[in-house]
Write a protein that holds these residues in place. Structure first.
Motif, PDB file in Angstrom:
ATOM      1  N   GLU A 151      -4.509   0.146   7.562  1.00 18.04           N
ATOM      2  CA  GLU A 151      -4.498  -1.161   6.932  1.00 18.04           C
ATOM      3  C   GLU A 151      -5.291  -2.125   7.810  1.00 18.04           C
ATOM      4  O   GLU A 151      -5.398  -1.945   9.028  1.00 18.04           O
ATOM      5  CB  GLU A 151      -3.064  -1.646   6.748  1.00 18.04           C
TER       6      GLU A 151
ATOM      7  N   GLU B  81      -5.522  -6.231  -1.155  1.00 22.03           N
ATOM      8  CA  GLU B  81      -5.189  -5.471   0.047  1.00 22.03           C
ATOM      9  C   GLU B  81      -6.435  -4.743   0.544  1.00 22.03           C
ATOM     10  O   GLU B  81      -7.283  -4.323  -0.246  1.00 22.03           O
ATOM     11  CB  GLU B  81      -4.070  -4.466  -0.226  1.00 22.03           C
TER      12      GLU B  81
ATOM     13  N   LEU C 277      -3.834   0.671  -3.306  1.00 26.45           N
ATOM     14  CA  LEU C 277      -3.755  -0.686  -2.779  1.00 26.45           C
ATOM     15  C   LEU C 277      -3.500  -1.680  -3.905  1.00 26.45           C
ATOM     16  O   LEU C 277      -4.035  -1.532  -5.015  1.00 26.45           O
ATOM     17  CB  LEU C 277      -5.054  -1.071  -2.070  1.00 26.45           C
TER      18      LEU C 277
ATOM     19  N   MET D 153       0.840  -1.192   0.000  1.00 27.18           N
ATOM     20  CA  MET D 153       0.000   0.000   0.000  1.00 27.18           C
ATOM     21  C   MET D 153       0.878   1.245   0.000  1.00 27.18           C
ATOM     22  O   MET D 153       1.792   1.373   0.804  1.00 27.18           O
ATOM     23  CB  MET D 153      -0.916  -0.015   1.234  1.00 27.18           C
TER      24      MET D 153
END
Length: 228
Positions: free
Chosen positions: A106, A21, A17, A1
């Motif tokens: 994340e 992800e 991303l 990312m």
């Protein structure tokens, strides 16, 4: 990312991303995204974590965004003029954040409630008993009210902070209160009865324009319903 923070003092963070992800955020933080970003609303944990997030100032549910079929782009905007800061969260380096300071992270980062261990600090320190804790592993983005100022405190080194100006600190730091000394200082100094004292080791992130101070400054200029 990968990410890029843009637009200060009205900031947003634009994240790119790779396929599969994911990122998590609170409701209403997403401002734009590519069509291949899939959204899923989730409790992201058991009932304890759900109510913990509610008590820490966040919504009970989180939105998870995943890039499907290739690279995806998503942006998250701050809710107040100021700054957005990125922190690398690791198991040995969790972060304590002011209520409602979490913007996005994340999916490997866990958002939970953090209770102040010292009764006085929670009651009089201005930051409240309940703050947010970011743990796990990955990048996390937090909102700062105004400009962000960072200090790296040595073990035993302290900094005195007025109410509302503490945005975040390392979990290794401790927080307590300090009474303003002198009757004249208390009555006429305009700084209140107590200050927050943060002691290292660890990082401390301060903010120059806490929203409660802004609200107090503009309140006298807002017409009340009883005045003609």
């Amino acid at each position: 990312m990968n990410y890029n923070i843009i637009g200060e003092p009205f900031p947003a963070v634009v994240c790119t991303l790779n396929a599969d992800e994911s990122m998590i955020t609170e409701r209403g933080s997403m401002c734009w995204m590519s069509p291949n970003m899939k959204m899923e609303t989730t409790s992201n944990g058991g009932i304890g974590k759900v109510f913990g997030r509610m008590f820490s100032g966040e919504s009970m549910f989180q939105n998870r965004y995943t890039a499907v079929g290739g690279t995806g782009t998503i942006a998250f905007a701050s809710s107040f003029p100021g700054s957005v800061r990125c922190f690398d969260i690791t198991p040995n380096n969790p972060l304590i954040v002011q209520k409602s300071g979490f913007l996005a992270s994340e999916s490997t980062v866990e958002l939970s409630v953090h209770f102040q261990k010292r009764f006085g600090a929670g009651l009089f320190g201005g930051e409240g008993f309940i703050m947010q804790k970011l743990s796990g592993f990955g990048k996390a983005f937090i909102e700062i009210d105004g400009h962000a100022v960072e200090y790296d405190l040595r073990p035993g080194q302290s900094i005195v902070v007025d109410t509302g100006y503490l945005a975040a600190m390392s979990a290794s730091c401790t927080m307590d209160i300090q009474t303003v000394r002198g009757v004249k200082n208390v009555l006429f100094g305009g700084e209140g009865f107590f200050n927050t004292v943060v002691t290292g080791p660890g990082k401390v992130l301060l903010q120059t324009m806490p929203i409660n101070a802004v609200a107090g400054s503009i309140a006298p200029y807002i017409p009340s319903g009883g005045k003609n």
